[in-house]
Design an enzyme around this catalytic site. Structure first.
Site, PDB file in Angstrom:
ATOM      1  N   THR A 121       0.945  -1.088   0.033  1.00  0.00           N
ATOM      2  CA  THR A 121      -0.049   0.151   0.013  1.00  0.00           C
ATOM      3  C   THR A 121       0.885   1.230  -0.127  1.00  0.00           C
ATOM      4  O   THR A 121       1.660   1.523   0.725  1.00  0.00           O
ATOM      5  CB  THR A 121      -0.934   0.009   1.207  1.00  0.00           C
ATOM      6  N   LEU A 148      -6.311  -8.257   1.246  1.00  0.00           N
ATOM      7  CA  LEU A 148      -6.435  -9.380   2.168  1.00  0.00           C
ATOM      8  C   LEU A 148      -6.863  -8.833   3.653  1.00  0.00           C
ATOM      9  O   LEU A 148      -6.145  -7.762   4.047  1.00  0.00           O
ATOM     10  CB  LEU A 148      -5.330 -10.254   2.271  1.00  0.00           C
ATOM     11  N   GLU A 150      -6.201  -9.545   7.558  1.00  0.00           N
ATOM     12  CA  GLU A 150      -5.796 -10.960   8.419  1.00  0.00           C
ATOM     13  C   GLU A 150      -6.492 -11.919   8.938  1.00  0.00           C
ATOM     14  O   GLU A 150      -7.741 -11.421   9.254  1.00  0.00           O
ATOM     15  CB  GLU A 150      -5.004  -9.944   9.491  1.00  0.00           C
ATOM     16  N   ASN A 211      -9.866   1.577   2.282  1.00  0.00           N
ATOM     17  CA  ASN A 211      -9.505   1.360   3.923  1.00  0.00           C
ATOM     18  C   ASN A 211      -9.979   2.517   4.443  1.00  0.00           C
ATOM     19  O   ASN A 211     -10.518   2.343   5.633  1.00  0.00           O
ATOM     20  CB  ASN A 211      -8.055   1.175   4.044  1.00  0.00           C
ATOM     21  N   PHE A 252     -18.973  -3.933   9.259  1.00  0.00           N
ATOM     22  CA  PHE A 252     -18.313  -2.924   9.730  1.00  0.00           C
ATOM     23  C   PHE A 252     -18.824  -1.829  10.334  1.00  0.00           C
ATOM     24  O   PHE A 252     -18.740  -0.749  10.516  1.00  0.00           O
ATOM     25  CB  PHE A 252     -17.640  -2.430   8.543  1.00  0.00           C
ATOM     26  N   ALA A 255     -19.420  -1.422  16.654  1.00  0.00           N
ATOM     27  CA  ALA A 255     -18.950  -0.299  17.754  1.00  0.00           C
ATOM     28  C   ALA A 255     -18.270  -0.866  18.821  1.00  0.00           C
ATOM     29  O   ALA A 255     -18.717  -2.231  19.270  1.00  0.00           O
ATOM     30  CB  ALA A 255     -20.103   0.486  18.487  1.00  0.00           C
ATOM     31  N   GLY A 256     -17.210  -0.335  19.251  1.00  0.00           N
ATOM     32  CA  GLY A 256     -16.421  -0.979  20.716  1.00  0.00           C
ATOM     33  C   GLY A 256     -15.285  -0.157  20.551  1.00  0.00           C
ATOM     34  O   GLY A 256     -15.232   1.092  20.528  1.00  0.00           O
ATOM     35  N   CYS A 263      -2.775  -1.874   9.176  1.00  0.00           N
ATOM     36  CA  CYS A 263      -3.304  -1.167   8.073  1.00  0.00           C
ATOM     37  C   CYS A 263      -4.086   0.076   8.237  1.00  0.00           C
ATOM     38  O   CYS A 263      -3.733   1.103   7.835  1.00  0.00           O
ATOM     39  CB  CYS A 263      -4.131  -2.230   7.039  1.00  0.00           C
TER      40      CYS A 263
HETATM   41  C1  UDX Z   1      -7.964  -4.319   6.748  1.00  0.00           C
HETATM   42  C2  UDX Z   1      -9.056  -4.344   5.574  1.00  0.00           C
HETATM   43  O1  UDX Z   1     -10.406  -5.173   5.866  1.00  0.00           O
HETATM   44  C3  UDX Z   1      -8.325  -5.101   4.338  1.00  0.00           C
HETATM   45  O2  UDX Z   1      -9.172  -5.086   3.098  1.00  0.00           O
HETATM   46  C4  UDX Z   1      -7.040  -4.329   3.995  1.00  0.00           C
HETATM   47  O3  UDX Z   1      -6.508  -5.272   2.841  1.00  0.00           O
HETATM   48  C5  UDX Z   1      -5.987  -4.316   5.217  1.00  0.00           C
HETATM   49  O4  UDX Z   1      -6.826  -3.630   6.268  1.00  0.00           O
HETATM   50  P1  UDX Z   1      -7.280  -6.043   8.463  1.00  0.00           P
HETATM   51  O5  UDX Z   1      -6.343  -4.917   8.999  1.00  0.00           O
HETATM   52  O6  UDX Z   1      -6.820  -7.505   8.582  1.00  0.00           O
HETATM   53  O7  UDX Z   1      -7.746  -5.715   6.991  1.00  0.00           O
HETATM   54  O8  UDX Z   1      -8.634  -5.888   9.762  1.00  0.00           O
HETATM   55  P2  UDX Z   1     -10.254  -5.792   9.523  1.00  0.00           P
HETATM   56  O9  UDX Z   1     -10.940  -6.846   9.665  1.00  0.00           O
HETATM   57  O10 UDX Z   1     -10.688  -4.743   8.360  1.00  0.00           O
HETATM   58  O11 UDX Z   1     -10.387  -4.947  10.772  1.00  0.00           O
HETATM   59  C6  UDX Z   1      -9.621  -3.683  11.092  1.00  0.00           C
HETATM   60  C7  UDX Z   1      -9.926  -3.287  12.568  1.00  0.00           C
HETATM   61  O12 UDX Z   1     -11.256  -2.656  12.563  1.00  0.00           O
HETATM   62  C8  UDX Z   1      -9.913  -4.492  13.591  1.00  0.00           C
HETATM   63  O13 UDX Z   1      -9.152  -3.679  14.761  1.00  0.00           O
HETATM   64  C9  UDX Z   1     -11.110  -4.701  13.930  1.00  0.00           C
HETATM   65  O14 UDX Z   1     -11.476  -5.157  15.243  1.00  0.00           O
HETATM   66  C10 UDX Z   1     -12.001  -3.357  13.723  1.00  0.00           C
HETATM   67  N1  UDX Z   1     -13.446  -3.365  13.419  1.00  0.00           N
HETATM   68  C11 UDX Z   1     -13.760  -3.801  12.125  1.00  0.00           C
HETATM   69  C12 UDX Z   1     -14.380  -2.776  14.389  1.00  0.00           C
HETATM   70  O15 UDX Z   1     -13.791  -2.114  15.325  1.00  0.00           O
HETATM   71  N2  UDX Z   1     -15.740  -2.742  13.969  1.00  0.00           N
HETATM   72  C13 UDX Z   1     -16.128  -3.211  12.980  1.00  0.00           C
HETATM   73  O16 UDX Z   1     -17.259  -3.524  12.586  1.00  0.00           O
HETATM   74  C14 UDX Z   1     -15.115  -4.157  12.276  1.00  0.00           C
END
Ligand code: UDX
Length: 436
Positions: A121, A148, A150, A211, A252, A255-256, A263
């Site tokens: 990125t 992707l 994680e 993102n 997505f 809340a929390g 990323c």
């Molecule tokens: C993210 C993008 O989803 C992915 O497409 C990109 O390639 C890399 O960045 P990732 O970092 O693996 O992927 O995590 P993701 O599942 O997106 O979650 C990111 C963060 O958001 C986590 O800390 C998760 O707990 C938080 N989250 C996610 C929330 O707090 N609330 C949600 O509803 C969803």
């Protein structure tokens, strides 16, 4: 096809193993000797479901090799750049030194007609600059961002929800890249995976825009949680209700304690920094607000914990369940969970933290913390339990199971992942985020 993958972190190791599983002949290159030794023995250097199996199969088949010597990339038709672009120290911009070093290191081994494909990125404009550096070798540069997640990295790589090709401006070069990438991704393309073929700038922007959108969605619902907290509304019910609108969608909207990881946080900061360089800072100024809302939620969890501890965390026993930034990962980069543990520890609480996979990584960054080997051990005699990563094993914990172990039946659910009613009915004080 013969492929090389430069950089064997969360992105590159998975990409290399996934490409080998699709039948390609792959060499993964990384400067980290220990990582390369582990990968060569078919061991994953980090936790990622499905990766160990893929690595072992790849290494045993002879189609997957790893090396610390970039010279071993010579002879591959396509070279993927999959190194990290972390946040620059003392700045919000992306640090491109690893990308630059990867490309520079590859130059002596490139042949005419080779394709160099950036997956990292990067700030928009990077591909155009790198294309000029690569051009004298007769190789062609392209950008092919990776989406992707994680925890789902293998599945997202083998069967992505879309492919994006950032093609060079010259028609013949673009055609050569397209032909090569179509062969690389033949398996995904034959199953009808959508493909967007575009220019460098769009391809680079697709990744950060995606993102930024996801981060904004999470911060939006966390902002609603802040409003819910002062009005008595329940943000989880609010999310369900607005999520039924297909234009909004429920995903997505949890809340929390907010988003973290390698990323989302650094990508929105780097995007804002790049927009400012381009004289368009105001276009994404809202991302600073997105970041602020997100960071406030970590403090909010700590504030609720202190409130429930009677106004002071000093010398109180606090069990912190979760350290990884999300479940099914051992990644603690910019982890809200780890931040909460550190903040409580800083307030003098006797924090005992437990994560099914991330204890070791958390300990490396914060050796001052204390770690338990199980959730049961972490909660023993606790004055308060805080859940900050929604691992399945934490969601499955029952109030009856923990009641005999703790000193006080108080739980803060930093991920709104527990059944509030069940915990309250069992006599616990339950506190969620943005919930009455
Ligand atoms: C993210 C993008 O989803 C992915 O497409 C990109 O390639 C890399 O960045 P990732 O970092 O693996 O992927 O995590 P993701 O599942 O997106 O979650 C990111 C963060 O958001 C986590 O800390 C998760 O707990 C938080 N989250 C996610 C929330 O707090 N609330 C949600 O509803 C969803």
């Amino acid at each position: 096809m013969k492929l090389s993958v430069i950089g064997c972190g969360y992105l590159g190791a998975v990409h290399a193993a996934a490409m080998a599983s699709l039948g390609h002949d792959v060499v993964g290159i990384d400067v980290d000797q220990a990582k390369i030794e582990a990968l060569s023995a078919g061991r994953a250097p980090f936790f990622e479901p499905g990766l160990p199996e893929l690595l072992l199969a790849g290494v045993e088949s002879g189609r997957l090799r790893f090396s610390t010597d970039t010279a071993d990339a010579a002879g591959a038709a396509v070279h993927f750049i999959a190194v990290g672009t972390p946040q620059k120290a003392g700045s919000t911009a992306a640090d491109l030194r690893y990308v630059d070093a990867a490309v520079d290191g590859l130059l002596p081994y490139l042949s005419v007609g080779d394709i160099v494909v950036g997956k990292s990125t990067v700030p928009v404009g990077t591909a155009e600059r790198l294309a000029e550096i690569v051009a004298p070798t007769g190789a062609i540069l392209a950008w092919n961002p990776e989406f992707l997640r994680e925890g789902f990295a293998v599945q997202d790589t083998v069967a992505p929800d879309r492919l994006v090709y950032g093609l060079p401006p010259a028609a013949a070069d673009a055609e050569a890249v397209r032909t090569a990438l179509d062969e690389v991704y033949a398996a995904a393309l034959t199953t009808g995976t959508p493909l967007v073929a575009t220019g460098f700038a769009t391809a680079e922007l697709v990744k950060v825009a995606a993102n930024a959108f996801l981060a904004t969605k999470i911060s939006f619902i966390n902002a609603m949680a802040e409003i819910s907290e002062v009005t008595g509304a329940d943000v989880t019910e609010l999310a369900d209700a607005i999520g039924y609108d297909a234009r909004i969608g429920r995903r997505f909207l949890n809340a929390g304690v907010g988003f973290g990881g390698g990323c989302l946080p650094k990508d929105i900061r780097a995007f804002a920094a790049r927009a400012e360089e381009l004289g368009r800072g105001e276009s994404v100024a809202f991302l600073k607000e997105v970041d602020s809302i997100n960071l406030r939620r970590r403090q909010r969890v700590v504030d609720i914990a202190v409130e429930e501890l009677g106004g002071s965390a000093y010398q109180k026993r606090v069990a912190v369940l979760g350290l990884a930034f999300k479940p099914d990962s051992d990644d603690v980069r910019d982890s809200p969970a780890l931040d909460v543990a550190v903040l409580l520890n800083g307030l003098g609480a006797r924090v005992l933290a437990y994560d099914p996979e991330a204890n070791a990584n958390a300990k490396r960054l914060h050796p001052q913390l204390h770690f338990a080997a199980s959730a049961e051990e972490a909660v023993a005699d606790a004055d308060l339990v805080v859940v900050v990563t929604e691992w399945k094993e934490f969601r499955a914990l029952t109030p009856e199971q923990l009641a005999p172990l703790v000193a006080a039946k108080v739980i803060v659910d930093g991920r709104n992942c527990l059944d509030a009613t069940a915990w309250r009915e069992a006599g616990w004080t339950y506190r969620g985020l943005g919930r009455p």
